[in-house]
Design a protein around this motif. Sequence first.
Motif, mmCIF file in Angstrom:
data_model
loop_
_atom_site.group_PDB
_atom_site.id
_atom_site.type_symbol
_atom_site.label_atom_id
_atom_site.label_comp_id
_atom_site.label_asym_id
_atom_site.label_seq_id
_atom_site.Cartn_x
_atom_site.Cartn_y
_atom_site.Cartn_z
ATOM 1 N N UNK A 164 0.847 -1.194 0.000
ATOM 2 C CA UNK A 164 0.000 0.000 0.000
ATOM 3 C C UNK A 164 0.881 1.241 0.000
ATOM 4 N N UNK A 165 0.497 2.239 -0.805
ATOM 5 C CA UNK A 165 1.261 3.484 -0.905
ATOM 6 C C UNK A 165 0.695 4.510 0.073
ATOM 7 N N UNK A 166 1.607 5.299 0.675
ATOM 8 C CA UNK A 166 1.207 6.289 1.679
ATOM 9 C C UNK A 166 2.110 7.512 1.607
ATOM 10 N N UNK A 174 6.614 5.452 6.401
ATOM 11 C CA UNK A 174 7.427 5.021 7.539
ATOM 12 C C UNK A 174 6.652 5.165 8.849
ATOM 13 N N UNK A 175 5.921 6.252 8.992
ATOM 14 C CA UNK A 175 5.138 6.467 10.209
ATOM 15 C C UNK A 175 3.997 5.455 10.313
ATOM 16 N N UNK A 176 3.311 5.195 9.221
ATOM 17 C CA UNK A 176 2.232 4.204 9.221
ATOM 18 C C UNK A 176 2.809 2.825 9.548
ATOM 19 N N UNK A 177 3.953 2.485 8.989
ATOM 20 C CA UNK A 177 4.584 1.188 9.256
ATOM 21 C C UNK A 177 4.957 1.054 10.728
ATOM 22 N N UNK A 178 5.465 2.137 11.321
ATOM 23 C CA UNK A 178 5.796 2.095 12.753
ATOM 24 C C UNK A 178 4.544 1.905 13.596
ATOM 25 N N UNK A 179 3.444 2.510 13.183
ATOM 26 C CA UNK A 179 2.189 2.340 13.918
ATOM 27 C C UNK A 179 1.680 0.904 13.811
ATOM 28 N N UNK A 231 5.030 -13.145 14.497
ATOM 29 C CA UNK A 231 6.272 -13.746 13.994
ATOM 30 C C UNK A 231 6.155 -14.161 12.529
ATOM 31 N N UNK A 232 4.935 -14.373 12.056
ATOM 32 C CA UNK A 232 4.719 -14.798 10.673
ATOM 33 C C UNK A 232 4.637 -13.626 9.702
ATOM 34 N N UNK A 233 4.856 -12.405 10.199
ATOM 35 C CA UNK A 233 4.705 -11.204 9.366
ATOM 36 C C UNK A 233 6.001 -10.413 9.338
ATOM 37 N N UNK A 234 6.239 -9.754 8.202
ATOM 38 C CA UNK A 234 7.341 -8.795 8.113
ATOM 39 C C UNK A 234 6.837 -7.575 7.347
ATOM 40 N N UNK A 235 7.125 -6.411 7.886
ATOM 41 C CA UNK A 235 6.690 -5.165 7.251
ATOM 42 C C UNK A 235 7.911 -4.324 6.944
ATOM 43 N N UNK A 236 7.999 -3.855 5.717
ATOM 44 C CA UNK A 236 9.088 -2.981 5.300
ATOM 45 C C UNK A 236 8.508 -1.777 4.567
ATOM 46 N N UNK A 237 9.325 -0.746 4.447
ATOM 47 C CA UNK A 237 8.953 0.419 3.652
ATOM 48 C C UNK A 237 9.876 0.440 2.448
ATOM 49 N N UNK A 246 5.972 2.910 -0.253
ATOM 50 C CA UNK A 246 4.957 1.878 -0.067
ATOM 51 C C UNK A 246 5.308 1.029 1.145
ATOM 52 N N UNK A 247 4.275 0.629 1.871
ATOM 53 C CA UNK A 247 4.440 -0.336 2.943
ATOM 54 C C UNK A 247 4.218 -1.705 2.307
#
Length: 113
Positions: free
Chosen positions: A9-11, A15-20, A27-33, A52-53
């Motif tokens: 998803x684009x924002x 980075x702020x949305x990803x931190x939130x 453990x089954x998830x990974x989020x990057x920007x 994008x997140x």
Amino acid sequence: MSRRATIRTAHDDAALVARALSPDNTDEMSTTVETVERDGSEATADDDHAAAIVTRIDRETTSGLQSTVDDYVVNLEVAIDIVEQARTVQRDEPTDTGPVSDTDSDSEHDTTQ
């Protein structure tokens, strides 16, 4: 066999949305920007690029994957709302101008001359 989903998803403030979102990641998830140029190729962040997140989810079952994706989408909506509310409040508040004195400067009222 593992089931996988990738949600991108684009924002404006990715980075702020990803931190939130990060406290809700399992453990089954990974989020990057990731930062990409408007034409889709990778690039570094600046005004000419969109961020994008990217969240990747791996689960052992289809129902587990569906449940995790559903939870993630709800959490994403909440994170976006929080970031937008924070921006609105920030715009309404004056910026810090540093220390302010109630008295005139000494040079204007120097009585020692």
